[in-house]
Design an enzyme around this catalytic site. Structure first.
Site, mmCIF file in Angstrom:
data_model
loop_
_atom_site.group_PDB
_atom_site.id
_atom_site.type_symbol
_atom_site.label_atom_id
_atom_site.label_comp_id
_atom_site.label_asym_id
_atom_site.label_seq_id
_atom_site.Cartn_x
_atom_site.Cartn_y
_atom_site.Cartn_z
ATOM 1 N N MET A 198 0.844 -1.199 0.000
ATOM 2 C CA MET A 198 0.000 0.000 0.000
ATOM 3 C C MET A 198 0.872 1.238 0.000
ATOM 4 O O MET A 198 1.839 1.343 0.756
ATOM 5 C CB MET A 198 -0.920 -0.019 1.233
ATOM 6 C CG MET A 198 -1.824 1.196 1.356
ATOM 7 S SD MET A 198 -2.943 1.347 -0.064
ATOM 8 C CE MET A 198 -3.363 3.100 0.031
ATOM 9 N N GLU A 211 4.601 1.030 -6.070
ATOM 10 C CA GLU A 211 4.147 1.840 -4.930
ATOM 11 C C GLU A 211 4.765 3.232 -4.942
ATOM 12 O O GLU A 211 4.125 4.210 -4.550
ATOM 13 C CB GLU A 211 4.442 1.122 -3.609
ATOM 14 C CG GLU A 211 3.841 -0.277 -3.490
ATOM 15 C CD GLU A 211 2.352 -0.316 -3.785
ATOM 16 O OE1 GLU A 211 1.642 0.676 -3.509
ATOM 17 O OE2 GLU A 211 1.887 -1.344 -4.305
#
Length: 991
Positions: free
Chosen positions: A381, A416
């Protein structure tokens, strides 16, 4: 309506008084019960945070809640009750999107999870918190909606309007009459005593508590793990897409950006991390006298709620500085000490610098923390300033050298970091365009890695990692376009479903196609303009197209047949992709939607749209000028080919277009002739393309299977393992391998393939035997070797079988001599299949001493490869009688049933043990097992036999489900049987 009737009954005054008294008592009792259930008293923050103990658990989603009871006037106390839809009037709480009454400007957020290192086994860990949200009122309203899910409200106040001249001093207070929850759309509703005024700013002050999740990685969740021999815990957060509302009441939509001041209260033995650097620390005591650390963080830039991030851990870190900004990788102490985070640390800074230079926009935060979580469901994330990874995707261990892991880590870290621009700096306006985040981050993975590793075969890796998977799943009737209309969404869970293959892989493929028909310079220039314009803000898909159009309009070299918006909307607003068919005799090119299983006139019935298709192409090995197919068919005389031996055409240069290509029979014949004469004249990516397109088109009735098979004749000269991988994946399918009824095709396929496969086999078996370390940087070999070795052993190549025996026995005798990872599954399976109970017992012992789930699954499947029925029976006995913590990673009965021999053994085993299997793996496992056992059925009699076999095992509804599924399997197998007969006939002719 007429006057009331005078009929009725008489009640004496005494009785009336008695009834009135009873009614009053009943009403009082109901009021007390309602207050006890839903009461939300305003508690001063200091009193709230001194309680120390856990609060009541939140209501589960399916629970029926009482209707809210309005209070008879303004008060300092508020009622709180979740309210089912059928007990409330229609209103904005029935809509998925928040009303546009308020805009959040700033959050002052404080969280206090009660995690203590000495209480790791506490059954229900909770947290308390408070948030002050500064909002601007856009439209007058006496009702406020914000998101909240499974949070208990402790107090709710609204202060304001705020005075800008007095440093936001509070000028007044707006009374909160009531607080209630609409669970369907996950709203907290504040009913106010008066309306807020447009243009004014207010501060919402909310205190709350909620659960820390242990069995899911959403909201604020717990990881339990072992480090340095001790049991430990950490807390981390996952807010995307809609889980911030599980942690604090907020305006949980991506366009509602705000700044955040975050405070985390935690046990002194832990470190707290958040998006920004630490501002300060202090100490406080709870009511029990326990000391806690209060860590505050600097103010964030404007960002959506889904990027807010927190971690509380007992970790170590490694760090470096890149262009004056600190980068830290946090992980378990033993992993840091072993150097497992060093690879990720060393690539992170240069990736940031590369993207800063590419877009000419500096990364805006002063630091980057990256944390490796023991359990994060194999994902990562991009939270601004605090990136989170499953440790398996970030940490590189010494024995990972012969895996594809180094490359995988590089790609995921690049993805990311790419989000720091695509998603964090510029965010899509709503989730319907999440592909603007994920598609571009996925695309730039490959640009980044290619820059640092220019020798990597970029096109072939993009095909293997991105394009192949999504083309296999996408088709005209799939219900999913890349960009969807907002009004198509009615439930929150539909947002979660957007994080799929189409958003990531199709999004990346469309970005790559766009780059290919412009050029890299214009592509990057447009993206720079887009990122600069919408920094710290939000954008729609049309905003992106507008900036590409501006870049096109600023030059004259590249001419398009339509606007960028018209071209790209034809790809993003409709599902599926086209098949482009070229008749090389006439030059006629046409497009039609790709269907899974084409039938006559299907296009006319179900799909009327066309795509505006960029056609990059090569003729006789030379790149030609870009042309466009912007209607259903068009003539391109320059694409005609003659009877000359050297005349051939391939469409879709480097597979940059998101479509499949078909040719007329003469076109396929010319390509086949070229492959047989000089395959190296056709680039690797196009040999890969020809195989993949041809087999997909034949499987779905666009061309004959013989046309695809003709392309394999040259394979004795093919030395690229990735092309071999594409052939074997299409020819040697799992159904073929596990079907004992393939006796017609197996000897023919064996003779045909072994003759051609021996050269590539000799190359890689020699490397495995003599210098396996040379494979560590060959990504395509690492992902392709398992299929090559598995096929060679299945075909009975004696050298493959002997190598399997040797490697397995060498490992048995010298466990330090690990089996090479790329072929470990194959060697384990054939080591067991070719061995006896000695090898099997050795593997069982290894299994019992492993703790990693991935390794245990690998070993569990390998043990099912035995050819001895008694060993397989013993294995299944172990599975249903031993500890529930043994063989719990996978269904062992299913694993056994999946093999050629095991299907019959498992069927017999079920007759006597179906109840124990049902108890061990659940009743539904019996249904799945019957599908596995019946996977080769092709007659109604076989279906009837299976139904009789399972009649006493299943409930009535399960029997109906199984009957329908078996009928589908039968029909599919009949279709495959026809295909197999044609393949066998072709092999007979060409062997």
């Amino acid at each position: 309506m007429g006057p009331h009737s005078s009929s009725g009954f008489y009640v004496s005054r005494a009785v009336a008084l008695l009834l009135a008294g009873l009614a009053a008592v009943l009403l009082l009792a109901l009021a007390v019960l309602a207050a006890l259930y839903g009461h939300c008293a305003r508690v001063p923050p200091s009193e709230l945070y001194d309680r120390g103990g856990p609060h009541a658990a939140p209501s589960p989603p399916g629970r029926q809640e009482p209707a809210r009871t309005p209070k008879p006037g303004p008060t300092l106390e508020t009622e709180v009750a979740p309210t089912p839809r059928n007990w409330r009037p229609p209103g904005p709480w029935d809509q998925l999107r928040l009303p546009s009454w308020l805009v959040p400007l700033h959050y002052e957020l404080e969280l206090w999870p009660r995690l203590r290192p000495e209480e790791l086994s506490a059954p229900a860990l909770r947290f308390t918190g408070r948030v002050n949200i500064t909002v601007r009122c856009i439209a007058a309203t006496a009702r406020l909606l914000l998101h909240s899910l499974f949070l208990d409200c402790e107090s709710a106040e609204v202060r304001g309007p705020l005075s800008p001249d007095a440093g936001d001093a509070t000028v007044g207070r707006v009374l909160v009459d009531e607080v209630w929850f609409a669970l369907d759309m996950q709203y907290m509703v504040l009913e106010l005593g008066e309306a807020l005024q447009p243009g004014s700013r207010y501060e919402l002050q909310l205190s709350f508590s909620g659960p820390v999740y242990q069995d899911t990685r959403e909201g604020l969740f717990l990881n339990l793990y072992t480090d340095q021999g001790e049991r430990r815990a950490l807390l981390a957060s996952q807010m995307e897409p809609t889980f911030a509302r599980n942690v604090f009441p907020c305006f949980d939509e991506p366009a509602l950006k705000a700044t955040f001041n975050i405070t985390v209260i935690h046990h002194p033995s832990y470190v707290a991390l958040s998006n920004m650097p630490k501002l300060g620390q202090s100490e406080k005591e709870d009511v029990n006298g326990s000391k806690w650390t209060v860590t505050t963080f600097h103010t964030t830039p404007r960002m959506p709620t889904y990027l807010a991030a927190f971690a509380i851990c007992d970790y170590e870190h490694v760090s470096r500085t890149e262009r004056g900004k600190e980068i830290r990788i946090w992980a378990r102490k033993e992993a840091i000490a072993a150097g497992n985070a060093d690879f990720a640390l060393n690539i992170t800074g240069p990736i940031f610098s590369f993207l800063e230079d590419l877009f000419n926009i500096s990364y805006p935060l002063p630091k980057t923390d990256i944390i490796a979580l023991p359990t994060f469901d194999n994902r990562a994330m991009e939270n601004w300033g605090l990136l989170m990874f499953d440790e398996s995707l970030l940490l590189l261990q010494p024995n990972d050298k012969l895996t594809e892991k180094k490359t995988v880590i590089s790609y995921i870290v690049s993805h990311e970091i790419g989000h720091q621009w695509f998603g964090n700096l510029v965010t899509m306006n709503w989730w319907n365009n999440i592909w603007l985040n994920e598609g571009f981050a996925s695309y730039f993975e490959f640009g980044v890695i290619n820059y640092f590793n220019p020798k990597l075969p970029r096109n072939e890796i993009f095909f293997s990692n991105i394009l192949h998977g999504v083309l296999r799943e996408d088709h005209a009737l799939v219900s999913r376009a890349v960009s969807m209309k907002v009004e198509n969404f009615t439930e929150t869970n539909e947002i979660n479903e957007l994080f799929d293959l189409f958003t990531y892989n199709k999004g990346a493929s469309l970005a790559r196609m766009l780059s290919s028909f412009l050029n890299e310079k214009i592509f990057i220039s447009a993206l720079k303009s887009y990122l600069e314009t919408f920094s710290y803000s939000n954008a729609e898909q049309d905003d992106l197209w507008r900036h590409f159009q501006m870049a096109i309009d600023d030059q004259s070299k590249i001419l398009l047949p339509a606007t960028v918006k018209s071209i790209m909307d034809s790809w993003t607003h409709q599902s599926g992709f086209p098949v482009i068919t070229l008749n090389v005799s006439t030059g006629v090119m046409k497009q039609e939607p790709f269907y899974l299983g084409k039938v006559k006139n299907q296009t006319l019935l179900t799909h009327n749209d066309t795509w505006i298709v960029p056609i990059l192409w090569i003729k006789n090995g030379t790149t030609q000028s870009l042309v466009w197919l912007d209607k259903s068919s068009k003539v391109f005389p320059e694409m005609q080919v003659s009877d000359s031996d050297h005349d051939w055409v391939i469409l879709n240069l480097n597979m940059t277009g998101y479509y499949r290509v078909n040719y007329d029979k003469f076109g396929w014949k010319k390509l086949n002739q070229q492959l047989e004469k000089d395959p190296k004249a056709i680039p690797v990516i196009h040999r890969l393309q020809l195989v993949d397109d041809a087999f997909s088109l034949s499987k779905n009735s666009y061309i004959e299977i013989e046309t695809a098979l003709d392309l394999t004749k040259y394979l004795a000269e093919e030395d690229e393992i990735i092309v071999w991988h594409a052939v074997l994946v299409n020819l040697v399918t799992r159904d073929l391998v596990s079907d004992v009824n393939n006796h017609d095709i197996y000897p023919l396929l064996k003779r045909y393939l072994l003759k051609r496969l021996i050269s590539i086999w000799n190359t890689y078996s020699t490397i495995i035997r003599e210098n396996v370390a040379t494979l560590q940087d060959d990504y395509l070999a690492l992902i392709s070797l398992e299929k090559l070795f598995g096929t060679a052993c299945w075909l009975g190549l004696e050298d493959c079988l002997q190598l399997s025996r040797d490697l397995f026995r060498n490992w048995m005798n010298h466990p330090e001599n690990e089996i090479p990872y790329p072929i470990k599954n194959v060697i384990l399976c054939y080591g067991i299949a070719l061995g006896n109970d000695k090898e099997w017992d050795f593997l069982l012992n290894i299994y019992n001493n492993k703790t990693k789930e991935e390794e245990r699954i690998q070993l569990a499947y390998a043990m099912s490869c035995s050819k001895d029925p008694w060993i397989l029976n013993r294995y299944m006995e172990y599975a249903i009688t031993t500890s529930p913590f043994t063989f719990n990673e996978t269904n062992i009965i299913e694993a056994v049933a999946a093999s050629e021999v095991g299907r019959y053994v498992a069927k017999d085993f079920l007759i006597n043990n179906w109840q124990a299997v049902s108890e061990r793996y659940g009743a539904h496992s019996l249904v799945t097992l019957l599908y596995v056992i019946g996977r080769t059925i092709s007659t109604d009699l076989q279906i009837l036999e299976l139904q009789q076999f399972c009649s006493n095992m299943l409930e009535e509804h399960q029997r109906l489900t199984v009957q329908a599924k078996l009928q589908t399997i039968k029909n599919e197998n009949l279709k495959n049987k026809e295909q197999s007969a044609r393949i066998a006939a072709w092999l007979q002719k060409n062997t």
